[in-house]
Structures are given as structure tokens and as C-alpha cells.
Design an enzyme around this catalytic site. Structure first.
Site, PDB file in Angstrom:
ATOM      1  N   SER A  19       0.838  -1.195   0.000  1.00 18.24           N
ATOM      2  CA  SER A  19       0.000   0.000   0.000  1.00 18.24           C
ATOM      3  C   SER A  19       0.873   1.244   0.000  1.00 18.24           C
ATOM      4  O   SER A  19       1.966   1.256   0.588  1.00 18.24           O
ATOM      5  CB  SER A  19      -0.908   0.027   1.230  1.00 18.24           C
ATOM      6  N   TYR A  43      -2.719  -0.262  10.019  1.00 13.13           N
ATOM      7  CA  TYR A  43      -2.693  -0.827   8.665  1.00 13.13           C
ATOM      8  C   TYR A  43      -1.372  -0.500   7.987  1.00 13.13           C
ATOM      9  O   TYR A  43      -0.750  -1.373   7.361  1.00 13.13           O
ATOM     10  CB  TYR A  43      -3.864  -0.261   7.869  1.00 13.13           C
TER      11      TYR A  43
END
Length: 266
Positions: A154, A167
């Protein structure tokens, strides 16, 4: 030369392939002729939709369900993949795996530091970090020499977003895993890379855009390329890394974010 010629059926496992980016990756690899194991966590019907879409385009796939929040789920996935490959591989061939795509992930937990809870934090790291680690451990005997492992990362590892702290930490761990694992398996000509998306048009983003119409303009305003990323924009780099053309690329992170937050445009 990695994957220059193959006399066997090329195969792939894509985790979290029932929808979104995972589905696009599964479709793209099947388009390239791979037999694809479509993993799902809980939505068997959506996984079957992925399998059906692949079949409709002339490809081959089968689905495997497993909850990657537990180690037992990882073992169940490994056994399901073995059984599926055995069932779909010609008798003259030895079943094996050529491509592993670690895509399944919990995308959010408590959000900001003060709202995080131990249970949500642990679940996020179990699915996003522990599961890929032990999935690789268990599948390495099945993974063929010259194969490919692609981890879906990500852009949040380089962009500090306060509401995605845990995250971002999990995806940072996967980038470290990528670099180190590349050294571990390189002697077998297995490549290991991360593809890191930015904002991508999945179900969650579609809902957010519907609730906040100006969000699309805001996202595009923060990118070099003037469109919201599509799942296929992530699937194509994955397919490249899984092909012979990507044979000399390993231990790296490919940013597939359309140039998100590169800096002021003027």
C-alpha cells in the site's frame, strides 16, 4: 532464464480473490493462461463469480475457502490448494505452484491511535502479516523453482495517514518481508516483490465516492495521473512480475498509485 519456456501447466494462488483487486489479479493471470486458485475468506458466492468470470473468458480456476485470521486457516488453505491443483493438473504432470499473490488483507481496524483496540489490532496483523509469512513457509515445497511471489502492499507506507496507523504498520512489515525473503529464496530463482496501490476503485471506495461526490476530484488532485485507480491498474504490474519479463526484478516495491502525493504540481 525464469519461465522462459514451460512444459507444465502454470498455476497461481491469489488470496482474497473473490472481489476487488484480488479478482482483477486472478482474471489477469488466467488471461495469461495460468490455472488460478481463487481464495476467499467468507464469501463463497463471490469467489464462484470470479471462477465463472474466468471460465467465461476461456480460463481455468477453482475456489478455496479459508479464514486467514488463524494459523489453522493457513494450513486449511494450503491443503485446499494442494487438493485443487492435484484435481486440475493432467495426470502426466506433477502438481506445483508457480505464482503466489498475497493479496488478502484487513484494510482497516480501529483507525486512529486512540481508537485502536487490541483485538482489532491483532486480527489485522494476523491476516496481513502472519498469514502471508506462514503461507509462504508452508507453500515453498510446492512452489516451483523460477516462480514468483507478489505481495500487495500500500502507498500508506510512504504517506503518513493518521487514521491508518496500524494498517500502515502491517504493510511496512510486508515490505521488509519482501526484501528479506527475496534473499532467502533467490537461489531457487524465485522472485519476491511488492506492488503498492494507492486509492483504487473497489467496493469500499465506490461507497465513499457515493457518500462524498467531491472525493474523486480530491483524490485526482493529489495524483500525477488524472484518474482514480482501477483494479486492473494493479493487476497488470502483478502479471508482469509473475511473467518471464519480470525475471530480473526482485526484493523491491513497485508503486502502482498513479503518482499519489508526489508533491506540489506547480
Amino acid at each position: 532464464m525464469q519461465n522462459a519456456t514451460t512444459s507444465h501447466t502454470r498455476t497461481a494462488l491469489v488470496t482474497g480473490a473473490s472481489r476487488g483487486i484480488g479478482r482483477a489479479i486472478a482474471l489477469r493471470l488466467a488471461q495469461d493462461g495460468l490455472l488460478v486458485a481463487v481464495h476467499y475468506g467468507s464469501d463463497a458466492a463471490a469467489a464462484q463469480e470470479t471462477v465463472d468470470l474466468i471460465a467465461a473468458k476461456g480460463g481455468r480456476a477453482f475456489s478455496v475457502g479459508a479464514d486467514l485470521g488463524s494459523y489453522e486457516g493457513v494450513l486449511a488453505l494450503v491443503e485446499g490448494v494442494r487438493a485443487g491443483l492435484d484435481a486440475h493438473t493432467p495426470d502426466a504432470e506433477r502438481a506445483g505452484l508457480d505464482v503466489l499473490v498475497n493479496n488478502a488483507a484487513v484494510t482497516s481496524s480501529g483507525g486512529r491511535l486512540q481508537e485502536e483496540t487490541v483485538d482489532r489490532f491483532d486480527r489485522l496483523f494476523a491476516v496481513n502479516v502472519r498469514a502471508p509469512f506462514f503461507l509462504v513457509q508452508q507453500l515453498l515445497p510446492l512452489l516451483r523453482d523460477g516462480g514468483s511471489i507478489v505481495n500487495i502492499g500500500s502507498g500508506v507506507t510512504r504517506i503518513a495517514l493518521a487514521d491508518e496507523l496500524a494498517y500502515a504498520m502491517s504493510k511496512g512489515a510486508m515490505e521488509t518481508f519482501t526484501r528479506t525473503l527475496a534473499n532467502v529464496v533467490g537461489a531457487r530463482r524465485i522472485t519476491v516483490n511488492t506492488v503498492a496501490p494507492g486509492p483504487t476503485q473497489t467496493a469500499a471506495l465506490t461507497a465513499a465516492l457515493a457518500a462524498m461526490p467531491q472525493l474523486e476530484e480530491m483524490l485526482i488532485g493529489g495524483q500525477a495521473l488524472p484518474w482514480v485507480g482501477q483494479p486492473e491498474d494493479i493487476a497488470d504490474p502483478v502479471a508482469f512480475l509473475a511473467s518471464s519479463e519480470g525475471r530480473w526484478i526482485t526484493g523491491t516495491v513497485i508503486d502502482a498509485s498513479g503518482g499519489t502525493y508526489l508533491g506540489p504540481k506547480r
